[in-house]
Each structure stands twice: as structure tokens, then as C-alpha cells.
Design an enzyme around this catalytic site. Structure first.
Site, PDB file in Angstrom:
ATOM      1  N   HIS A  52     -81.711  -1.184   9.638  1.00  0.00           N
ATOM      2  CA  HIS A  52     -81.147  -1.767  10.865  1.00  0.00           C
ATOM      3  C   HIS A  52     -80.642  -0.653  11.772  1.00  0.00           C
ATOM      4  O   HIS A  52     -80.670   0.512  11.393  1.00  0.00           O
ATOM      5  CB  HIS A  52     -79.994  -2.722  10.510  1.00  0.00           C
ATOM      6  CG  HIS A  52     -78.796  -2.029   9.932  1.00  0.00           C
ATOM      7  ND1 HIS A  52     -78.559  -1.953   8.581  1.00  0.00           N
ATOM      8  CD2 HIS A  52     -77.775  -1.352  10.516  1.00  0.00           C
ATOM      9  CE1 HIS A  52     -77.442  -1.283   8.367  1.00  0.00           C
ATOM     10  NE2 HIS A  52     -76.947  -0.906   9.524  1.00  0.00           N
ATOM     11  N   HIS A  89     -78.369  -7.918   8.827  1.00  0.00           N
ATOM     12  CA  HIS A  89     -78.454  -7.708  10.271  1.00  0.00           C
ATOM     13  C   HIS A  89     -79.635  -6.791  10.552  1.00  0.00           C
ATOM     14  O   HIS A  89     -79.928  -5.877   9.784  1.00  0.00           O
ATOM     15  CB  HIS A  89     -77.166  -7.168  10.881  1.00  0.00           C
ATOM     16  CG  HIS A  89     -76.652  -5.898  10.292  1.00  0.00           C
ATOM     17  ND1 HIS A  89     -76.313  -5.749   8.973  1.00  0.00           N
ATOM     18  CD2 HIS A  89     -76.406  -4.689  10.855  1.00  0.00           C
ATOM     19  CE1 HIS A  89     -75.865  -4.532   8.751  1.00  0.00           C
ATOM     20  NE2 HIS A  89     -75.925  -3.858   9.864  1.00  0.00           N
ATOM     21  N   HIS A 111     -75.727   4.497  15.089  1.00  0.00           N
ATOM     22  CA  HIS A 111     -76.458   4.980  13.902  1.00  0.00           C
ATOM     23  C   HIS A 111     -77.693   4.116  13.671  1.00  0.00           C
ATOM     24  O   HIS A 111     -77.790   3.009  14.186  1.00  0.00           O
ATOM     25  CB  HIS A 111     -75.568   4.936  12.652  1.00  0.00           C
ATOM     26  CG  HIS A 111     -75.259   3.546  12.163  1.00  0.00           C
ATOM     27  ND1 HIS A 111     -74.109   2.866  12.506  1.00  0.00           N
ATOM     28  CD2 HIS A 111     -75.945   2.691  11.360  1.00  0.00           C
ATOM     29  CE1 HIS A 111     -74.094   1.683  11.941  1.00  0.00           C
ATOM     30  NE2 HIS A 111     -75.199   1.525  11.240  1.00  0.00           N
ATOM     31  N   HIS A 127     -68.343  -1.791   3.278  1.00  0.00           N
ATOM     32  CA  HIS A 127     -67.997  -2.466   4.523  1.00  0.00           C
ATOM     33  C   HIS A 127     -67.368  -3.818   4.207  1.00  0.00           C
ATOM     34  O   HIS A 127     -67.890  -4.560   3.366  1.00  0.00           O
ATOM     35  CB  HIS A 127     -69.253  -2.763   5.347  1.00  0.00           C
ATOM     36  CG  HIS A 127     -69.938  -1.577   5.927  1.00  0.00           C
ATOM     37  ND1 HIS A 127     -69.326  -0.711   6.782  1.00  0.00           N
ATOM     38  CD2 HIS A 127     -71.204  -1.119   5.795  1.00  0.00           C
ATOM     39  CE1 HIS A 127     -70.188   0.216   7.159  1.00  0.00           C
ATOM     40  NE2 HIS A 127     -71.337   0.001   6.557  1.00  0.00           N
ATOM     41  N   TYR A 185     -72.274   7.136   5.689  1.00  0.00           N
ATOM     42  CA  TYR A 185     -72.672   7.612   7.008  1.00  0.00           C
ATOM     43  C   TYR A 185     -72.795   9.130   6.968  1.00  0.00           C
ATOM     44  O   TYR A 185     -71.945   9.798   6.366  1.00  0.00           O
ATOM     45  CB  TYR A 185     -71.650   7.226   8.083  1.00  0.00           C
ATOM     46  CG  TYR A 185     -71.674   5.764   8.447  1.00  0.00           C
ATOM     47  CD1 TYR A 185     -72.762   5.227   9.117  1.00  0.00           C
ATOM     48  CD2 TYR A 185     -70.612   4.932   8.125  1.00  0.00           C
ATOM     49  CE1 TYR A 185     -72.780   3.874   9.465  1.00  0.00           C
ATOM     50  CE2 TYR A 185     -70.631   3.586   8.476  1.00  0.00           C
ATOM     51  CZ  TYR A 185     -71.717   3.063   9.137  1.00  0.00           C
ATOM     52  OH  TYR A 185     -71.739   1.742   9.471  1.00  0.00           O
ATOM     53  N   GLU A 203     -77.382   6.200   8.281  1.00  0.00           N
ATOM     54  CA  GLU A 203     -76.656   5.465   7.240  1.00  0.00           C
ATOM     55  C   GLU A 203     -77.625   5.147   6.114  1.00  0.00           C
ATOM     56  O   GLU A 203     -78.812   4.904   6.354  1.00  0.00           O
ATOM     57  CB  GLU A 203     -76.091   4.154   7.817  1.00  0.00           C
ATOM     58  CG  GLU A 203     -75.270   3.347   6.790  1.00  0.00           C
ATOM     59  CD  GLU A 203     -74.807   1.965   7.299  1.00  0.00           C
ATOM     60  OE1 GLU A 203     -75.413   1.445   8.258  1.00  0.00           O
ATOM     61  OE2 GLU A 203     -73.863   1.408   6.721  1.00  0.00           O
TER      62      GLU A 203
END
Lengths: 303, 303, 303, 303
Positions: free
Chosen positions: B148, B196, B210, B242, B251, B261
Site C-alpha cells: 500500500h 488498505h 511512505h 500500529h 519504517y 515500510e
């Protein structure tokens, strides 16, 4: 192996009820005895009466205990202390709850160390006859056992020598000012094949940097950090790897401000394995393998 | 599912040779084509010709690509853009290497988005006939696929609406100024069941926060962070979870300064799952579940 | 995505109290409703009213439910069934507890499939506002959600066509008698991006091979197998990897003899990913990646 | 700790080239010396010259080596053997390649045991100055070190006594005919804090059941089993947990038919931890925690 292991740590906490909640509900230690102003605790996989004693009032380390392999080891260690030139006295059964006759030593760094062979046996939660690998019902992060501790000392080299000469420990890893220097910035000492039973870092005498519990693996550390978030535990360093020892770690604080660690992995130590040497230019990576940087708070904040 | 997935990102890098080393030797992506000043790459588990394009000169996002499920989806999306009132043009086969006819859209945030259905099929490294679960010989951290991206936009709510109206995406999680506010501080949008495909955070238009690659699990993240230390990759955020998406993350930066990431876990998204709402007072924990604090650099530094 | 997912399975169990103990205390499902002879259950991360219904009396599958994305999907699917030439009838709200109007289909294999869009919303245990990644107090192996099921059919190719034509599913992996054969020994079908929502293997019509729950990862599978040993759950296949889907698995039985699975991993399916083909000579490895052998019981024992 | 560890195993293999491929390319051991008909190997984390010797011709154990902590331990052990009444002879430096003066003992079970303190130091692949936690480039499943071995003996109780009296080992776990019986069906013995350095199971004298290598954790075991499938290694027991020792395991065979194991986890042994006792009715679960059944081949097939 004159010394089997770090048997217990006794730390001061400002509020015993708050501390109990932390050590019992979040960390999953079991209460084995209570006295006015004192709480005795052990992990589910420990058999001795306690490995952590909480003592109300203040913060920091009160004393620590080493358990010997044999009763005879006490005499040898007593002589070793005398030869080394540190202070030692006999202590009698019951002076420390559920602990037998032993000796009480003051290290050059001013830490009180009780050495004993006898302690009331309680046994682990899984038992020793056709046992299951862990308890069916676990509490919080369900820590199995105390692992090691890190104390502060103004003269690390002297105190390293003390633990080697008196207890027969050997240095597994060291931070030296230079590669061949006799100076020590920090040292990790093993009494057997554990990666380290005690470590010493340059700092204020009598200081406690942290005491650590075993954790099974990296996955358990993630779960621990998640539960710390739920229980509002103050995390000092999120899950990462130590360069030193290769272990995986979380640092966090108990409600009084004493630093705890859950530690997993790390290689098996042997006296014939070369001592690993770290130099100051690689120190950041030695402590925290991923950031490769020491945050100031990590070295400056301790109890 | 009009949009299958984020098909590729094209980013600028200051030094193509340095970047190649990072993406190929450390991340384990495979070079599928080279042109003067450009490098085309894919993960071992991807079948389309490329998912990352590196373009020499500067830093930041040049464009991104969405692959549609069917060719007909292109017409529908084109109409959706016109209805929304954003800019769109047709692009011809070959304008982008190995990619067929499609459309080129400028989002309200100023990002260039290419939408296509046709792209040269190369196939994964394990193949599709009696395959093994992963390649026998892996390189670096052996990332399987692009996952993503997170872009910056001055008007997050407007751009969220754009991705919903034009591409049929739906918001999986949102940070709102207040619980019931129509305002958006950030939003995570899915085109299917991936947690996502694209996220948008308040910031400078055209910005890239990112782009992320899939990682199998938390153990692979530890290994990744260890190898980043060996390969001197600059780590921005060490392995953690997260709150938003429940995913696990590292990251880090490519040599040009674009943030990468590696992302693992996170739940499966469904359009009938309630959108998760985060409020500013819990934002720190939303982003980094363990520290429960946002470091300023994380929101302020991007390309 | 006309079909969001396998919404529920309804299975017969010989003893409801015994089954409740298994699904609630060991698997960690939550009871959401009880009726005489029936128990409704869901995982902690599910929002719909139930995903498992236990019905006292016998063993095997009673029916299964698919939830549609939109209400309009019901009409389309009804027409698809009629075009395909299978049996379909309307069902009214409340015929199945907490489920709205829908259609009831009999697949060529004789399985009863209820299709619905409306079902009472209960929400997950973590909620959707500033949530934590999992519940603070977990029960047993704490399964988050139903994942997929595997049914038996005498004519696999015909039933694969049925699920494709009627529900818009696509085959992710297949076992074929020969590489280019139109025949099917087994097939794994996805309705979206889940690795598979339903699989079909050659066998007795109306048969149930197993239904599977999501598990987070390989470490959770170890914990599950350990707890199965403690709770005396009959394990059919200990933790291993499937060649097909790359997923990690444990097969075990509920007290009535219905086969359950906990399933983790597996790649994300896409309709443009080539269907993976397995040939009979590699079938053992396809099913169980490590032994590379099919035990007879695995194919012959089902309910 | 008179004995540091199981220093090496020397096993016969029918085809040295085939065996080399297995131990080097699949297991990731490093060749440290070659002689006609012999191959010397070590893991990446070992410092001594070798831990595995392959000898062409036949199958089974040729001899094994114990490394002592100190040179003086050799004399003590020699006396212990004489007191016990077993056969012992002096061996000279170089009789075994790169190994110093020592003693050669025949255990009651007929196994040849070489005991030595001196062996050429090669060092680990990561080194001991500011080291990284593992080698940047790993081969196959990249086993770090030899862990333990399991030998067969007709009289287990006698041989347990032998290892205790001669080498100062202690029993960590035992299978007894009845809870309080002096009889032994099997025994696991530690020389320090390793879970076990050697185990003995009832069977044909001189028999070798398996020798085991360390593996970091359960995730590495999955990867190992996956790579065994790719490399066509014959797997005897797929990833599971031992009840005895709590360790996680895969059993597999080298091309000659010697059983290998990769072993991870298991608690830290201490001489003051109660010996865990298993009774025959729980034996299946003791060996394989998940199936809770012993397959006949596991006890009957050995070299």
C-alpha cells in the site's frame, strides 16, 4: 557452578497496592506471601518460594539474593569475599522470609547480596509429573521466571573482578574504552550457561538499572507490549534486539519507576566461548541493535 | 472490485545505483527492466511486470498506478473522474513501459494516478504448477509484494471522497477531529479486502509519506530490522504495532530519503465492517501502539 | 464481490453441552443466542450475530450461509441459480434466527445454502472507536472469526461451475487429473481476496470435510495444539503447512466428530493471479507440505 | 560443570558426497576439514574445530566427544570411570583430528566416548568484536550448533548411573515404569544448564536414535520443514512439541538413514529443579505433545 542463579531481587516501591496490580495482573507473577509492607512473588515456572520481593517505601534496589548449588559453597564464597577484601556477615535462617542460613555481602558498589542454599520449595504451576508445557490459564503476560539484573557501579572493572573472584562468574560480553583496555564501561557476567545472571554498567553506586524476566520468544514480546498498552504500563524501549547478548527485549517501568525488562533469546553462554568485546563507537548498536543509538534517558534514568 | 490493487509506485531517487543496491540486495526485489535513468522492479510473489519504478533525479513520488479488474472498469472510472470534476486523460499502450491503454488522473492532492488493466505478465518465482510456498534461495529480506502507500493531502476529506467516488474504495479507518466530525485528519481506504490500498494524511499536496511492502509476520520483521542494521539502512521506526489496522511495521528510508515500510498482519477488511474511528487524544496509540506517542519527525518528514 | 464471505455454518452435534464446552471454552467462541437444541456462536472479531450454529442431533453439515455485499445481490444470485438450473426458494426474515429475507439454494452436491444480506449487528469485542488490537482477556485459543469450509461433492467440476456461475467466485487452486484436464479432483474458490471461502473435494454428496477458523499465525497454532492436548481435543493433523494455499493448519475434531481447522497465513487471492494447478503425483505435498503424504483417514473420514 | 557439552558426534554415512550435500547445503553446516573418507563440519555459531564428523561406510554412530571445562577434569573423569568399572584408555593429541590429549571411554551401552579439553579454535562466523546477531548470508536452514544426542541402551538405569557418576551429569527428565520405580525406560541428562546434553532410551546397545541441532524458534522450524520439502529430505516427525523438555522439534533423516533433529525451546535446566517423571500411560504425550501417540517407527527405527 557455585552460584545457580540470581535467586531474588528485593525492590522498594512507593505504593504496594499499585505495584501488586502491576506485578500480578499485568506480569502474571503469583503472590506467595504477604507481610505488612512486603509482598513475595514468583513466576509460574519457578519452584523456590519467591524471586521478587516488593517493599513499600521509596524506589530502587534493597538487596538481591544468589542461590548456591550446594551448602558448602557458602563457606567457599565467604572466604572468597574475605580474600577479596569486601564486607561479609553470616545471616540466620528466617532473617529473610523462607530462606535458610547464609551470608550477607556488600559489593564494592554498595549493593547488598544475600547468598543462600536453602529456600522453601513451592514447585512450579505445571508440576513435575507428566506435566503440560505451560499453565492452562495464564494471567497477563504470564512471565515464567526472573532472569537477570543490571546494577550500576562507579568502578565497573573492580566490581566485575568482585563477581568473578567471589562467585566464580565469567564475563560473557564487555564494553571497553578500547579493544585491549583493562577498563570496563559495562560487563555481562554468567554464573553458568545463562547469557548473563548479572550485568554492571558505569553509574552511581547502589543504583539499579533494571531487573529482567524471561520471556519465551519474540512473539510473546509483541503480546507483552500490546498488553502493556492496554494496562497503561510505561514502556521505555519497545520490542527490539540487543546487539549485546543477541537477546530480544522490552524495557518498561513499574508504577514506582523501577525499570523492568522482559528478555528472550540470547545464546547459551560457555566459559570457553570468547568474551565478546564492544567498543564505544559501536555502543549504540550494542545496546539497541535496530536504532543503533542510545537515548540519553536509557543511561541516565535509573533507581 | 473495480480496482484490484495499487499496481505500482514510481519514485525519484538521487542515485540510481545506490537505490538499486537497497531495493535489490537488501529488500530482495527483482529487476525486470532497465532504461536509462530508470529501473523496474517486482517482488518474488508478484506476477505483473513491475510494482516499483525508480527514476533518477530528486526524491518523492512521480506517479502511482492502479490495476483494474476488467478493461471495462477504465470507462467507468473515467466517467467517475469527470463527474467528480478532476482532471483525466487517456494514455496509450507503451507510454508506461509494458503497460496497456489506460487513463491518467490527477487527484485533488495533485498526485498523478495511472489506471490500467493490461500489463505484461511475468509470473511469480514459485510458479503456479505444484509450487513451493516460497523461493528456495532468497535475497536480503525477500519481500514478496508491494502492499500500500500513504500520500499527503491538504484536504484529506476531499481526497477521501475522491478515492471513494472515483475508484469505489471505502474507508477502513479514519482519524477525525471529533468522533462525529465530517472532517478528516487521516483516512485508510480499501479497494477490496486488503486492510488498505491507500491512505491519506493531512500534509503538503503531492507529498509521499511512505510506500509499504508485505511482510509475512512479526518474526520476519525482526529479521528485516537485523538485516537493515547489517546493511546500514536508516530505520525510522523499529518493529512495533500500529493501533490503526493492527498491523506490525518497520519504517525505514531508502538511500534517497523516501520512506519505506514493511507491513505484516492487520485484519481482513470488509465493506460491512464498521469504519474504525480514532480521535486526536488517542492518536499516538493509533499510530504506534506501544510508545503511544507520535514523534514529530514521523509526521513532519516526508518526500 | 456479490458475496462478502461464508457467513455461517450450521452443524449437527450429538451432545450440545459437550459441543458448547469445546467451542466456547477451548476455541473461545462467544455464545450470542440459545434456543432449545441450538446454540449460536461468534468469534471475538466478528460483528454479525453468529458464524456458527450448533444443532443437537447427529453429526455433519445442516446448512451454510453466504452474506451478500448488497441487498440487490440477492436478486442477481436468484437469477443465476435459475439460469444454472439448480433449486432455489425465497426465505423470510426470521426463518433463520436474526437473519433477514433471503434465498435458500440447494447446490448440485445437495448442500443447503442460505444467502442473505441482513443479519443483526453485534459488533466485535474490541469495538471500533480507538480500539485495542485484541481483547484484554482471552478464552482458550481465542479464535477471531470463521474463515472457510470444505465440502464434499461427487461431481467437483459441476459444483465448481455452480459456485462460479451463481456466486461469481473464482478458482484459486485446483487439483486436476492431468494438467490440462477439465476434470477436477478438488477446487478452492474465492469470493473476494480471501485465499478461499469454500473448497470442494471429490466425495459423498452433502458431505462436510471441515470448517475452518482464522488463526493469527504459526505461533498461535503451536499454542492451539498445546491447549488441545490439555483439553483432550482429538487432533487429526498436527501443525503443518498446506502446499495448496501456503496456509498453516491444525485439523482436529469437535466432540461429535465434525472436523475443525485453525488456519493461518496463505497469500491474498486476486482474480488476475493464475489459478494454481496441482497434479495427482504431487497431491500429497499439495495437501501436507511437510510429510508430502496423504493419510487415508484424511480423505475418507468426514461427516 | 566438568563437562561443557557434547562436543562432537562422528557418524557413518553410506555416501559421503550425498551426505555432504545434506549437511552443508540443506542444514547449512560449514566444512572445516576433509580427509579421505571423512568430512569435518561445524555450525556458524560454534568456535571449536568441528561438531560433526561424517565417515564413509555404513550407518550409525562411530563415537562421540565430550569437551571438558578444564584440563584437570580429564584426570577426575578417568578416575570416575575406573571407580565405576568401565573401560577407559588415554588418547593422544592428533589421534582425533585437531583434538588434544584425552581419554577414550566405552560406556556400558558400548558407545565410544572421547573426552578432551583441547580442540583447535576456529571461532564463529559472526566473530566476537562488535558482532551482528547472525551471519548476513545464510545457507539452507543455517543451523548454529550441535545440541544433544539420544543413544540406545539395553540397561537404561545402569547407563544413567554411568553418566551421572563419571561425568557429573544429572537427570532432568525420566520415563519410569512406575512413579517410584528405580527402573528407567528413558532418561534425559544435563551436564550444565542445557535441557539435556545426552538422552538414553531402552533399545539395542550401541544404537543411535538421533543427534540434534539447535534451532532458534518455532518459526525457524516451519522454515526448516519447508526447505526439507524443497530439498527432498525425509521427514520423520513434522514440527511439533515434546512433552518431555517442552522443546519444539522436527525429526528427519540424513541420506544414509541417520536420524537428525532440529530442536528449539525447552526450559533452562538446574540441578535443584525437580526431575520430571513420566509414566508409561502418558508416554505418548511425553514424546509428542500434540498427537499424544508414539508411532512404532519412532521407537523401533534407529541406526
Amino acid at each position: 557452578m557455585a552460584i545457580l542463579r540470581l535467586g531474588y531481587v528485593q525492590v522498594r516501591v512507593t505504593d504496594l497496592a499499585e505495584a501488586k496490580k502491576h506485578y500480578v495482573e499485568t506480569l502474571g507473577l503469583k503472590v506467595t506471601a504477604e507481610e505488612p509492607g512486603k509482598l513475595y512473588l514468583k513466576g509460574w515456572d519457578e519452584w523456590d518460594h519467591h524471586s521478587v520481593v516488593l517493599q513499600e517505601g521509596g524506589v530502587g534496589i534493597e538487596k538481591l539474593g544468589f542461590k548456591t548449588h550446594k551448602n558448602e559453597d557458602l563457606d567457599v564464597i565467604e572466604k572468597n569475599v574475605q580474600t577479596f577484601g569486601a564486607s561479609v556477615e553470616r545471616m540466620s535462617k528466617g532473617e529473610s522470609l523462607e530462606i535458610g542460613d547464609g551470608i550477607r555481602i556488600t559489593s564494592p558498589s554498595g549493593h547488598t547480596i544475600e547468598v543462600y542454599n536453602e529456600i522453601t520449595f513451592l514447585g512450579s504451576e505445571t508440576g513435575y509429573i507428566n506435566p503440560y508445557p505451560f499453565p492452562r490459564h495464564e494471567v497477563g503476560i504470564s512471565l515464567p521466571a526472573l532472569d537477570h539484573m543490571l546494577i550500576m557501579a562507579e568502578d565497573v572493572a573492580l566490581n566485575e573482578k568482585f563477581f568473578m573472584d567471589v562467585f566464580g562468574m565469567y564475563p560473557v560480553e564487555q564494553i571497553r574504552p578500547e579493544l585491549d583496555s583493562p577498563g570496563r564501561i559495562a560487563t555481562w557476567l554468567s554464573a553458568g550457561q545463562k547469557n548473563h545472571d548479572i550485568a554492571i554498567v558505569a553509574g552511581r553506586d547502589k543504583g539499579l538499572h533494571h531487573f529482567a524476566f524471561q520471556s519465551e520468544n519474540w512473539d510473546k514480546l509483541l503480546r507483552a507490549a500490546d498488553i502493556f498498552a492496554m494496562d497503561d504500563v510505561s514502556i521505555d524501549v519497545t520490542p527490539t534486539r540487543h546487539g549485546i547478548t543477541r537477546g530480544q527485549t522490552i524495557y518498561f517501568f513499574d508504577p514506582a519507576g523501577n525499570r523492568n525488562e522482559t528478555f528472550s533469546g540470547g545464546y547459551r553462554a560457555y566459559p570457553d566461548r570468547p568474551t565478546v568485546i564492544w567498543t564505544p563507537d559501536q555502543l549504540g548498536r550494542g545496546i539497541f541493535s535496530h536504532t543503533r543509538e542510545l537515548n540519553a534517558a536509557f543511561t541516565e534514568v535509573y533507581t
